[in-house]
Design an enzyme around this catalytic site. Structure first.
Site, PDB file in Angstrom:
ATOM      1  N   GLU A   1       0.857  -1.192   0.000  1.00 14.22           N
ATOM      2  CA  GLU A   1       0.000   0.000   0.000  1.00 14.22           C
ATOM      3  C   GLU A   1       0.881   1.225   0.000  1.00 14.22           C
ATOM      4  O   GLU A   1       1.180   1.821   1.033  1.00 14.22           O
ATOM      5  CB  GLU A   1      -0.957   0.005   1.191  1.00 14.22           C
TER       6      GLU A   1
ATOM      7  N   HIS B   1       1.393   4.799  -2.047  1.00 10.90           N
ATOM      8  CA  HIS B   1       0.573   5.667  -2.880  1.00 10.90           C
ATOM      9  C   HIS B   1       1.401   6.691  -3.662  1.00 10.90           C
ATOM     10  O   HIS B   1       2.496   7.068  -3.266  1.00 10.90           O
ATOM     11  CB  HIS B   1      -0.434   6.410  -2.011  1.00 10.90           C
TER      12      HIS B   1
ATOM     13  N   HIS C   1      -9.475   0.011  -0.935  1.00  5.04           N
ATOM     14  CA  HIS C   1      -8.873   1.044  -0.101  1.00  5.04           C
ATOM     15  C   HIS C   1      -9.944   2.058   0.298  1.00  5.04           C
ATOM     16  O   HIS C   1     -10.868   2.319  -0.470  1.00  5.04           O
ATOM     17  CB  HIS C   1      -7.751   1.738  -0.871  1.00  5.04           C
TER      18      HIS C   1
ATOM     19  N   ASP D   1       1.610   2.185   3.931  1.00  6.47           N
ATOM     20  CA  ASP D   1       0.685   3.321   3.811  1.00  6.47           C
ATOM     21  C   ASP D   1       1.446   4.622   3.569  1.00  6.47           C
ATOM     22  O   ASP D   1       1.036   5.693   4.013  1.00  6.47           O
ATOM     23  CB  ASP D   1      -0.221   3.458   5.029  1.00  6.47           C
TER      24      ASP D   1
END
Length: 319
Positions: A7, A9, A160, A282
């Site tokens: 995860e 981004h 998500h 994250d």
């Protein structure tokens, strides 16, 4: 130990505007710094990976991404463009990056075909979906074609969080509860339950769903779900697997993203098994070195640590 984060981004200058809603729930300084990092695909990001001991990032477009676009034709064009950019970035750094594509779910048929293109032509490893698409959830009958393609291609969909269509009345007067601290998790867990009770995993029994943030609380309510399902009025719904927990143990894979805490990890291991847990950071909303240090020092066996760090990702995503 090889470590793969699922995860991780990014955003492009053309798509920054879609994130305005997320900006409104963050501290201004924190959002400014996260935004700067989101736009940096390779420079500071790779240096941070090296410093943290993170070998590979599986990149995905930041929420809400393409799904915030109201015009289906624009959504299709922008999904193609950002997926091509993602594939080009990976091609420049093939040992450091992989990717989940963005899907224009406003047009289900186009989304299914884009998933196929991204897997077969671009080498991407599945897709990341940011919550709802203009109020439509992944159990919608029109989106069955996307699940059909995902199952056939044997790639996961990563669900998500993003801002909801609306907010439950219980949150009224408490805007501090809206966002990733609380409401995003409960919204996303509810979305997963819609998939189970909406028959998605009965129609596509080998479909694979990825969920971040240590499973958005779901691994810790398996017994309660089954107990109350046995007590509850089923409203005409039948489950092929009998109990909700059986779908969560079969179709669901979770990542550690954004949860660097041993107790929920240990609970998830007991609830789902080490072969259904993968690593994530994250980034840039959490620090890579905090996440990798947590994984290195968590009170789990070395075999489970390796499974979470890289073995499961290599198998699930064929890395």
């Amino acid at each position: 130990m090889r470590t793969i984060g699922l995860e991780e981004h990014f955003v492009t200058p053309e798509l920054v505007g879609y994130g305005a809603g997320s900006a409104s729930i963050a501290q201004p300084g924190a959002w400014k710094e996260a935004s700067r990092r989101l736009l940096d695909l390779t420079g500071e990001r790779i240096a941070g990976m090296d410093a943290a001991g993170l070998d590979v990032q599986v990149l995905s477009l930041n929420a809400p991404g393409i799904q915030a676009e109201p015009d289906p034709a624009v959504a299709v064009a922008r999904a193609v463009a950002v997926n091509d950019l993602l594939a080009a970035t990976i091609a420049e750094h093939p040992s450091r990056f992989a990717g989940f594509c963005a899907l224009p779910l406003q047009d289900p048929q186009a989304a299914a075909k884009e998933l196929e293109r991204c897997v077969h032509q671009l080498g991407l490893r599945g897709a990341l979906v940011n919550a709802h698409t203009q109020g439509r959830y992944l159990d919608d009958p029109e989106l069955r074609v996307v699940w059909e393609y995902a199952e056939g291609l044997d790639v996961p969909l990563y669900l998500h969080p993003a801002n909801g269509v609306d907010h439950p009345h219980v949150l009224s007067g408490h805007p501090e509860l809206i966002g990733p601290m609380w409401s995003w998790g409960t919204d996303t867990a509810s979305h997963v339950l819609r998939l189970i009770f909406g028959g998605v995993f009965d129609d596509f029994p080998e479909a694979k769903l990825l969920l971040g943030h240590m499973g958005e609380g779901l691994p810790y309510v398996l017994w309660r779900l089954d107990s109350r399902w046995g007590f509850h009025n089923h409203h005409g719904i039948e489950l092929h697997r009998d109990n909700p927990s059986e779908y969560l143990r079969h179709n669901l894979y979770i990542t550690t993203s954004g949860v660097c805490s041993a107790p929920p990890l240990l609970c998830a291991l007991l609830a789902l098994g080490s072969d259904h847990i993968l690593f994530g950071t994250d980034y840039p909303f959490e620090e890579m070195d905090t996440a990798t240090e947590f994984l290195r020092t968590a009170p789990i066996s070395d075999e489970d640590r390796a499974s979470i760090a890289h073995v499961n990702a290599e198998r699930l995503l064929r890395l």
